[in-house]
Enzyme design. Structure first.
Site, PDB file in Angstrom:
ATOM      1  N   TYR A  60      43.022 -12.879  -8.021  1.00 28.72           N
ATOM      2  CA  TYR A  60      41.925 -13.696  -8.558  1.00 28.72           C
ATOM      3  C   TYR A  60      40.588 -13.337  -7.888  1.00 28.72           C
ATOM      4  CZ  TYR A  60      45.318 -16.431 -11.128  1.00 28.72           C
ATOM      5  OH  TYR A  60      46.298 -16.806 -12.016  1.00 28.72           O
TER       6      TYR A  60
HETATM    7  C1  COA Z   1      49.445 -11.634 -11.058  1.00 30.01           C
HETATM    8  C2  COA Z   1      49.807 -10.666 -12.184  1.00 30.01           C
HETATM    9  C3  COA Z   1      49.526 -11.314 -13.540  1.00 30.01           C
HETATM   10  C4  COA Z   1      48.954  -9.398 -12.033  1.00 30.01           C
HETATM   11  O1  COA Z   1      49.340  -8.489 -13.041  1.00 30.01           O
HETATM   12  P1  COA Z   1      49.514  -6.934 -12.705  1.00 30.01           P
HETATM   13  O2  COA Z   1      49.984  -6.246 -13.908  1.00 30.01           O
HETATM   14  O3  COA Z   1      50.390  -6.861 -11.491  1.00 30.01           O
HETATM   15  O4  COA Z   1      48.048  -6.484 -12.288  1.00 30.01           O
HETATM   16  P2  COA Z   1      47.119  -5.451 -13.078  1.00 30.01           P
HETATM   17  O5  COA Z   1      47.779  -4.130 -13.110  1.00 30.01           O
HETATM   18  O6  COA Z   1      46.716  -6.018 -14.385  1.00 30.01           O
HETATM   19  O7  COA Z   1      45.865  -5.427 -12.129  1.00 30.01           O
HETATM   20  C5  COA Z   1      44.575  -5.586 -12.658  1.00 30.01           C
HETATM   21  C6  COA Z   1      43.609  -5.295 -11.547  1.00 30.01           C
HETATM   22  O8  COA Z   1      43.812  -6.239 -10.491  1.00 30.01           O
HETATM   23  C7  COA Z   1      44.094  -5.558  -9.286  1.00 30.01           C
HETATM   24  N1  COA Z   1      45.084  -6.310  -8.550  1.00 30.01           N
HETATM   25  C8  COA Z   1      46.316  -6.666  -8.947  1.00 30.01           C
HETATM   26  N2  COA Z   1      46.929  -7.388  -7.994  1.00 30.01           N
HETATM   27  C9  COA Z   1      46.038  -7.469  -6.971  1.00 30.01           C
HETATM   28  C10 COA Z   1      46.076  -8.046  -5.677  1.00 30.01           C
HETATM   29  N3  COA Z   1      47.126  -8.720  -5.238  1.00 30.01           N
HETATM   30  N4  COA Z   1      44.979  -7.956  -4.887  1.00 30.01           N
HETATM   31  C11 COA Z   1      43.870  -7.290  -5.302  1.00 30.01           C
HETATM   32  N5  COA Z   1      43.778  -6.689  -6.522  1.00 30.01           N
HETATM   33  C12 COA Z   1      44.865  -6.786  -7.329  1.00 30.01           C
HETATM   34  C13 COA Z   1      44.654  -4.203  -9.712  1.00 30.01           C
HETATM   35  O9  COA Z   1      44.459  -3.234  -8.701  1.00 30.01           O
HETATM   36  C14 COA Z   1      43.820  -3.922 -10.929  1.00 30.01           C
HETATM   37  O10 COA Z   1      42.548  -3.446 -10.535  1.00 30.01           O
HETATM   38  P3  COA Z   1      41.889  -2.141 -11.222  1.00 30.01           P
HETATM   39  O11 COA Z   1      41.689  -2.540 -12.669  1.00 30.01           O
HETATM   40  O12 COA Z   1      40.611  -1.963 -10.494  1.00 30.01           O
HETATM   41  O13 COA Z   1      42.882  -1.060 -11.045  1.00 30.01           O
HETATM   42  C15 COA Z   1      51.304 -10.264 -12.102  1.00 30.01           C
HETATM   43  O14 COA Z   1      51.532  -9.531 -10.891  1.00 30.01           O
HETATM   44  C16 COA Z   1      52.259 -11.413 -12.177  1.00 30.01           C
HETATM   45  O15 COA Z   1      52.540 -11.932 -13.249  1.00 30.01           O
HETATM   46  N6  COA Z   1      52.830 -11.815 -11.019  1.00 30.01           N
HETATM   47  C17 COA Z   1      53.813 -12.865 -10.968  1.00 30.01           C
HETATM   48  C18 COA Z   1      53.219 -14.209 -11.299  1.00 30.01           C
HETATM   49  C19 COA Z   1      52.057 -14.559 -10.402  1.00 30.01           C
HETATM   50  O16 COA Z   1      52.073 -14.324  -9.197  1.00 30.01           O
HETATM   51  N7  COA Z   1      51.048 -15.181 -11.037  1.00 30.01           N
HETATM   52  C20 COA Z   1      49.896 -15.679 -10.351  1.00 30.01           C
HETATM   53  C21 COA Z   1      50.247 -17.071 -10.035  1.00 30.01           C
HETATM   54  S1  COA Z   1      48.988 -18.056  -9.459  1.00 30.01           S
END
Ligand code: COA
Length: 167
Positions: free
Chosen positions: A137
């Site tokens: 976030y």
């Molecule tokens: C959170 C979630 C939706 C992220 O989706 P993802 O497919 O892993 O992330 P993405 O590939 O879309 O990342 C998008 C961008 O965010 C960045 N990003 C992803 N996770 C990150 C983290 N933990 N810290 C910093 N940046 C992050 C990526 O590097 C990417 O940046 P870029 O576009 O500059 O390369 C996914 O991991 C998920 O569903 N997790 C389980 C449920 C969860 O934890 N939800 C949040 C609950 S509050």
């Protein structure tokens, strides 16, 4: 992959959804439908046309007390402030790391901006499940509220709208 994004309904298949975070998977299966029926949480889902859920998020109204914010965040606000709460957001683990989580968040925030054109909201608020979610976030401009556990983050809806209209 082209995703359909739409409100949760009875035709959707929730059983195989696996975000890697069991509480979020369970919440989708056990509670999201009730939230729809009771008008306590509006859940939107992604699927590829077969109804099998690959992602979801849930939006709801909320109330923030000025005292729960940092001095800067609370500056000149009334005692109670209306945000939109992004209560849940999760993507199936098979799709992680391809930018789709960012697109899912964009889908949620676009809907927040649309809602905010009718019912005013100062912030979008999220309660991060863990440190990983905090990083995710923060990457999208959300800032933590000090001393919150789980970590609460927020971003001005106005600033989100400005970013979206610039794209
Ligand atoms: C959170 C979630 C939706 C992220 O989706 P993802 O497919 O892993 O992330 P993405 O590939 O879309 O990342 C998008 C961008 O965010 C960045 N990003 C992803 N996770 C990150 C983290 N933990 N810290 C910093 N940046 C992050 C990526 O590097 C990417 O940046 P870029 O576009 O500059 O390369 C996914 O991991 C998920 O569903 N997790 C389980 C449920 C969860 O934890 N939800 C949040 C609950 S509050």
């Amino acid at each position: 992959m082209n995703f359909t994004s739409e409100p949760l309904n009875d035709s959707h298949i929730l059983t195989s959804f696996d975000s890697g975070k069991e509480p979020l998977d369970r919440w989708l299966r056990q509670s999201a439908g009730r939230g729809q029926l009771q008008d306590t949480g509006r859940t939107f889902v992604w699927h590829v046309g077969d109804g099998e859920i690959l992602a979801y998020f849930t939006l709801t109204g909320h109330a923030l007390h000025r005292g729960s914010l940092s001095r800067k965040q609370a500056h000149s606000l009334p005692a109670e402030v209306p945000p939109i709460l992004l209560a849940k957001l999760a993507l199936d683990a098979s799709l992680h790391g391809q930018g789709l989580g960012g697109e899912l968040l964009l889908d949620a925030l676009t809907r927040c901006v649309r809602a905010g054109e009718i019912v005013v909201s100062r912030f979008v608020v999220v309660d991060a499940l863990d440190e990983n979610a905090v990083g995710f976030y923060e990457k999208y401009g959300f800032t933590p509220v000090p001393d919150t556990e789980p970590v609460r983050l927020l971003r001005r809806l106005k600033s989100i709208a400005a970013d979206l209209s610039a794209d």
